[in-house]
Design a protein around this motif. Structure first.
Motif, mmCIF file in Angstrom:
data_model
loop_
_atom_site.group_PDB
_atom_site.id
_atom_site.type_symbol
_atom_site.label_atom_id
_atom_site.label_comp_id
_atom_site.label_asym_id
_atom_site.label_seq_id
_atom_site.Cartn_x
_atom_site.Cartn_y
_atom_site.Cartn_z
ATOM 1 N N ILE B 334 -98.323 26.256 -128.151
ATOM 2 C CA ILE B 334 -97.304 25.750 -127.220
ATOM 3 C C ILE B 334 -96.037 25.402 -127.974
ATOM 4 C CG2 ILE B 334 -96.706 23.785 -125.748
ATOM 5 C CD1 ILE B 334 -99.535 23.872 -124.684
ATOM 6 N N GLN B 335 -96.203 24.802 -129.158
ATOM 7 C CA GLN B 335 -95.037 24.406 -129.948
ATOM 8 C C GLN B 335 -94.142 25.604 -130.242
ATOM 9 O OE1 GLN B 335 -96.053 22.982 -133.829
ATOM 10 N NE2 GLN B 335 -93.897 23.085 -134.483
ATOM 11 N N PHE B 336 -94.722 26.691 -130.699
ATOM 12 C CA PHE B 336 -93.903 27.851 -131.062
ATOM 13 C C PHE B 336 -93.356 28.593 -129.833
ATOM 14 C CE2 PHE B 336 -95.700 27.082 -135.190
ATOM 15 C CZ PHE B 336 -94.656 27.431 -136.024
ATOM 16 N N LEU B 337 -94.224 28.664 -128.804
ATOM 17 C CA LEU B 337 -93.746 29.308 -127.572
ATOM 18 C C LEU B 337 -92.543 28.559 -127.029
ATOM 19 C CD1 LEU B 337 -96.717 30.424 -125.333
ATOM 20 C CD2 LEU B 337 -94.928 31.788 -126.368
ATOM 21 N N PHE B 338 -92.639 27.242 -127.076
ATOM 22 C CA PHE B 338 -91.573 26.431 -126.524
ATOM 23 C C PHE B 338 -90.265 26.667 -127.273
ATOM 24 C CE2 PHE B 338 -89.227 22.660 -125.344
ATOM 25 C CZ PHE B 338 -89.532 22.578 -123.997
ATOM 26 N N GLU B 339 -90.388 26.785 -128.593
ATOM 27 C CA GLU B 339 -89.181 27.065 -129.377
ATOM 28 C C GLU B 339 -88.530 28.372 -128.926
ATOM 29 O OE1 GLU B 339 -89.421 27.005 -133.684
ATOM 30 O OE2 GLU B 339 -90.489 25.092 -133.562
ATOM 31 N N ALA B 340 -89.379 29.403 -128.755
ATOM 32 C CA ALA B 340 -88.845 30.712 -128.359
ATOM 33 C C ALA B 340 -88.168 30.625 -126.992
ATOM 34 C CB ALA B 340 -89.960 31.742 -128.322
ATOM 35 N N ILE B 341 -88.840 29.918 -126.047
ATOM 36 C CA ILE B 341 -88.282 29.826 -124.694
ATOM 37 C C ILE B 341 -86.972 29.043 -124.717
ATOM 38 C CG2 ILE B 341 -88.679 28.855 -122.397
ATOM 39 C CD1 ILE B 341 -91.613 29.560 -122.767
ATOM 40 N N LEU B 342 -86.938 27.988 -125.538
ATOM 41 C CA LEU B 342 -85.719 27.185 -125.617
ATOM 42 C C LEU B 342 -84.542 28.040 -126.101
ATOM 43 C CD1 LEU B 342 -84.974 24.234 -125.125
ATOM 44 C CD2 LEU B 342 -85.148 23.872 -127.584
ATOM 45 N N LEU B 343 -84.794 28.840 -127.153
ATOM 46 C CA LEU B 343 -83.749 29.741 -127.652
ATOM 47 C C LEU B 343 -83.241 30.634 -126.510
ATOM 48 C CD1 LEU B 343 -85.180 31.010 -131.062
ATOM 49 C CD2 LEU B 343 -83.165 29.580 -130.735
ATOM 50 N N CYS B 344 -84.196 31.197 -125.762
ATOM 51 C CA CYS B 344 -83.834 32.125 -124.695
ATOM 52 C C CYS B 344 -83.051 31.446 -123.595
ATOM 53 C CB CYS B 344 -85.089 32.732 -124.090
ATOM 54 S SG CYS B 344 -85.737 34.037 -125.079
ATOM 55 N N LEU B 345 -83.470 30.229 -123.230
ATOM 56 C CA LEU B 345 -82.813 29.564 -122.104
ATOM 57 C C LEU B 345 -81.388 29.160 -122.453
ATOM 58 C CD1 LEU B 345 -85.606 27.463 -120.411
ATOM 59 C CD2 LEU B 345 -84.497 29.544 -119.621
ATOM 60 N N VAL B 346 -81.201 28.642 -123.688
ATOM 61 C CA VAL B 346 -79.837 28.273 -124.084
ATOM 62 C C VAL B 346 -78.961 29.524 -124.079
ATOM 63 C CG1 VAL B 346 -78.400 27.393 -125.934
ATOM 64 C CG2 VAL B 346 -80.579 26.303 -125.442
ATOM 65 N N GLY B 347 -79.488 30.601 -124.701
ATOM 66 C CA GLY B 347 -78.745 31.871 -124.724
ATOM 67 C C GLY B 347 -78.489 32.364 -123.317
ATOM 68 N N GLY B 348 -79.518 32.248 -122.462
ATOM 69 C CA GLY B 348 -79.399 32.727 -121.089
ATOM 70 C C GLY B 348 -78.310 31.997 -120.322
ATOM 71 N N ALA B 349 -78.273 30.665 -120.471
ATOM 72 C CA ALA B 349 -77.279 29.880 -119.736
ATOM 73 C C ALA B 349 -75.872 30.326 -120.125
ATOM 74 C CB ALA B 349 -77.472 28.402 -120.024
ATOM 75 N N LEU B 350 -75.645 30.479 -121.439
ATOM 76 C CA LEU B 350 -74.332 30.937 -121.903
ATOM 77 C C LEU B 350 -74.037 32.330 -121.354
ATOM 78 C CD1 LEU B 350 -74.447 29.793 -125.634
ATOM 79 C CD2 LEU B 350 -73.042 28.868 -123.788
ATOM 80 N N GLY B 351 -75.063 33.191 -121.399
ATOM 81 C CA GLY B 351 -74.893 34.571 -120.936
ATOM 82 C C GLY B 351 -74.546 34.636 -119.462
ATOM 83 N N ILE B 352 -75.166 33.775 -118.641
ATOM 84 C CA ILE B 352 -74.891 33.794 -117.201
ATOM 85 C C ILE B 352 -73.425 33.460 -116.945
ATOM 86 C CG2 ILE B 352 -75.371 32.630 -115.017
ATOM 87 C CD1 ILE B 352 -78.260 32.355 -115.934
ATOM 88 N N VAL B 353 -72.969 32.390 -117.626
ATOM 89 C CA VAL B 353 -71.576 31.984 -117.416
ATOM 90 C C VAL B 353 -70.617 33.107 -117.820
ATOM 91 C CG1 VAL B 353 -69.787 30.377 -118.143
ATOM 92 C CG2 VAL B 353 -72.115 29.548 -117.723
#
Lengths: 417, 412
Positions: B334-353
């Motif tokens: 869970i720890q590592f998965l969470f890191e990966a998802i966090l990277l994606c979500l931050v990137g995703g939010a910027l990408g959407i804008v």
């Protein structure tokens, strides 16, 4: 001397790069995968755009690149259509007059001129009806301007034209639709409810976009005017002698037309001279837009791959800080370190580029067998560009990390844990 | 509680390698930017074309000549069944019989390429004359800018009055009002009673050079022989549309005196069908655009996987320690998965804008269509980001979780 050292460094750098890539197989493969995806996307897009270009040029061929179309309005008039519509009509006699004036002009560029009329008509044979086909009324010289080949039967001749007999020559698709079992020659078909005798049909020309004369019927101009519309404005189709001198020919034709129309010096032209170039000029900006958008979007994938390389090279610099410190302490120069890391990123990129191009080639072959009419041409230029692009990507994305590696202070680096 | 802990741990370990994390995020940002940007542009263009396709009002359908090829493209080989055109008297009969269902029925005859003259001005060419009744404005969505519409009395009396399109007003009545003036076309004078508001181009056809006159006046001038009277019918509401179509079909069969076994000898055309035909093409284009734009996202996913693998290798010792003090396989994962998802979500939010800004920018700049906010695509890409984080983080996380603690502690 310097060169010898450079070659030596290059050799050693390549060896270390190969070792490193091999030592971190999974990592190198994944990094290359980013580039592979990018290269495939970009080259496939490039091939598709090139193919559409080729297909378009092929389809444009039937308009002829050595032919002018004198008409009342330009093909792409936009908002001014009302002004053009009120221009005086063109006359069939213009064609002969143009030829006559051209014959007396020294070094004339104009070879011949023919009047043609167009109309969209329904075509019927027995129970089969085709709703919207292009009908052309032309003269026997038609084929000298529009090179098309009569497959069976014959094209109409002077005596058909003189008599204004109801004979017609049809495109391949129309022939096949009306006579699926062949045997259509000398049969009567109804063109807009008027009986016409079918005396020949063209070979199939079909191309990727548009079908040349595959969906066209051609009848003598005299019968066209008697049966359909006597008053319709003809198009005067003018063939030039040398397509390399279209500009001169256009000027000459403008002059002749002004004479034919009796326009005094100050008056603007009241006719338009169209050529396939106009269509190209109209379509080209659109094509460019689409091509740019496509390359931009696929270029983003390559960019992401490049970021991946940069990231991994940073990791590799960090992991090997101690090694870099050691090499520097033993006298390695900055360039040597820089070159070593650059070589690493460039070789990953080149590896990705080669694999990507091979896969693109495979995809193209597969697509070619599925879509034979789409002209696919994976050109040498594209392969070459692909390799150059991946090398440049490697240099650009590897440079920042390699630079930071070369700048490391050996003392700090050696102490690094 | 646990979630908070996981979150803090993930941000901390991502913070250790800031450059690395930001580069990974940048990859995802570009990937999402590509998808959202392209899809925003495509959606904006689509919605503007679709609104252009609404030539007929909603709930409206038409009886059309069977020869008109509305599907467009391709060759239609049609077996003909000796169809005769719908005549005006049939149309009138139809309108009468439909009275209890709806009033809004427009008969329509037209001729194009007409030339019109006004006093001594130079003639106007290429006009379209439509013979119709007052409901033409409703079914074909015209608006009277000023003056009046045709009236039932005009139609009954066959008065020579006309409502003219915006282009005609612009071309010949620059400095005067057209109302009350007499315009002449095909040798016949008509008095102008109204002017349509501009409607614009639709797929290259200028709708503003239309002149509407009473259908009776049209018949008197041009005759009805061989002409097919088009009939547009508007149902009172979307719900009753199917019912009205059924009813209209029956009534038309009666009017045409078809016996029960005979096939219909007329075609009904619904605007919705044109739109659904366009939708099909639009879907193909959108799918293609999505696939092409998602390639960058795929590359970003590969980048995440790579970086997570590096991160697992680097933190082998840490994993060893955590495992030896009792961390479960699951929590490492869970720890590592969470890191990966966090990277994606931050990137995703910027990408959407960025994507919405870029996409709308392109759509308005190059294609001159109104901007939109693609909620669906934005939501979808948040989901995509999570899925990408999960997919590409899974293998590294699994590798971390299955490390043997003794070997991990020994790792140098």
């Amino acid at each position: 001397m310097k060169l010898a050292r450079f070659i030596n460094e290059l050799e050693e750098g390549s060896r270390i790069a190969a070792q490193q890539i091999y030592a971190n197989k999974l990592r190198s493969m994944l990094t290359a995968l980013g580039i592979i995806i990018g290269i495939i996307a970009v080259t496939l897009m490039g091939t598709a755009i090139h193919g559409i270009d080729l297909g378009f040029d092929q389809s444009m061929g039937f308009l002829g690149d050595d032919v002018f179309y004198v008409q009342r309005q330009p093909w792409f008039s936009g908002r001014d259509w009302m002004n053009f519509r009120s221009r005086p009509s063109l006359k069939i006699e213009y064609a002969e007059q143009i030829e006559k004036i051209a014959a007396t002009t020294p070094d004339s560029q104009i070879e011949m001129a023919l009047p043609e009329c167009f109309r969209i008509v329904p075509v019927k044979k027995g129970d089969t009806q085709l709703n919207r086909e292009q009908l052309i009324g032309g003269l026997p010289g038609f084929l000298r301007i529009h090179p098309s080949v009569v497959s069976e039967g014959r094209f109409f001749n002077e005596s058909d034209a003189m008599a204004g007999s109801n004979v017609c020559v049809v495109g391949f698709n129309i022939y096949k639709a009306l006579f699926p079992n062949d045997g259509g020659l000398e049969q009567i078909i109804l063109v807009d409810n008027k009986p016409f005798r079918l005396i020949g049909f063209f070979i199939q020309e079909g191309s990727f976009l548009g079908n040349g004369y595959d969906d066209t019927l051609i009848v003598p101009l005299s019968s066209f005017r008697r049966q359909f519309n006597r008053r319709q404005d003809p198009t005067i189709t003018v063939k030039v002698k040398d397509k390399a001198r279209m500009v001169e020919a256009r000027d000459e034709l403008t002059g002749i037309m002004r004479r034919v129309r009796h326009l005094s010096a100050g008056k603007p032209d009241d006719f338009s001279i169209n050529q396939s170039q106009a269509l190209k000029d109209y379509i080209d900006p659109i094509k460019t837009k689409i091509a740019l958008a496509g390359l931009f979007i696929t270029g983003l994938a390559l960019f992401v791959g490049a970021i991946g390389i940069m990231n991994i090279t940073y990791v590799s610099v960090k992991e090997r800080t101690g090694e870099i410190g050691m090499r520097k302490a033993l006298g390695a120069r900055r360039q040597t370190i820089l070159l070593q890391f650059l070589l690493e990123s460039v070789s990953i990129c080149l590896l990705g580029g080669i694999i990507g191009l091979v896969l693109t080639y495979g995809i193209c072959l597969a697509a070619q067998s599925k879509l034979p009419s789409f002209p696919i041409d994976l050109s040498f230029e594209l392969v070459f560009t692909g390799m150059i692009v991946s090398t440049i990507t490697g240099i650009l994305s590897g440079f920042a990390p390699a630079w930071s590696a070369s700048r490391l202070d050996p003392i700090v680096a050696l102490r690094y844990e | 509680m646990i979630i908070r802990e996981i979150f803090i741990m993930a941000t901390r370990s991502l913070g250790v390698n800031k450059l690395r994390s930001w580069l990974t995020i940048l990859g995802v940002t570009i990937g999402i930017f590509s998808v959202i940007g392209v899809m925003t542009t495509v959606t904006a263009i689509r919605s503007s074309i679709e609104s252009g396709l609404n030539v007929l009002g909603s709930n409206t359908f038409q009886f059309v000549p069977p020869t008109s090829d509305l599907s467009g493209g391709g060759k239609t080989v049609k077996k003909i069944r000796g169809r005769r055109p719908i005549t005006y008297s049939e149309a009138r009969r139809f309108i009468q019989l439909m009275e209890d269902v709806t009033e809004v029925i427009t008969p329509r005859l037209s001729t194009s390429n007409v030339q019109a003259t006004y006093s001594k001005q130079k003639p106007l060419f290429g006009l379209q004359i439509v013979g119709t009744n007052p409901y033409f404005v409703t079914t074909n969505q015209f608006i009277i800018a000023y003056g009046r519409n045709l009236t039932s009395e005009d139609v009954e009396a066959g008065k020579r009055v006309a409502v003219i399109g915006h282009s005609i007003e612009e071309e010949i009545f620059r400095n005067e009002t057209p109302i009350g003036k007499t315009i002449k076309f095909d040798g016949q004078p008509y008095q102008i009673v109204g002017v349509f508001a501009p409607k614009g181009n639709f797929v290259g056809i200028n709708q503003d050079n239309t002149i509407a006159i009473p259908i009776t006046a049209f018949l008197e001038k041009y005759g009805g022989r061989g002409r097919y009277v088009g009939i547009a019918v508007q149902a009172p509401s979307q719900e009753t549309l199917d019912e009205v179509i059924d009813r209209a079909t029956q009534v038309m069969r009666r009017v045409r005196a078809l016996s029960p076994g005979e096939e219909n000898d007329f075609d009904i055309f619904q605007n919705d069908r044109l739109i659904s035909a366009f939708d099909k093409v639009g879907n193909v284009v959108a799918t293609g655009a999505f696939i092409i734009s998602a390639i960058a996202l795929l590359a970003a996913g590969v980048g995440i996987m790579n970086i997570m693998l590096v991160s697992v290798t680097e933190r082998t010792k840490e994993i060893g320690i955590r495992k030896s003090v009792g961390a479960k396989k699951q929590s490492i994962m869970i720890q590592f998965l969470f890191e990966a998802i966090l990277l994606c979500l931050v990137g995703g939010a910027l990408g959407i804008v960025l994507g919405i800004l870029g996409g709308d920018g392109a759509a308005t700049f190059w294609f001159k269509v109104p901007i939109i906010f693609p909620w669906a695509w934005a939501t979808f890409s948040v989901v995509i980001c999570t899925v990408i984080g999960l997919t590409f983080g899974l293998y590294p996380a699994y590798r971390a979780a299955s490390l043997n603690p003794i070997e991990a502690l020994n790792f140098e």
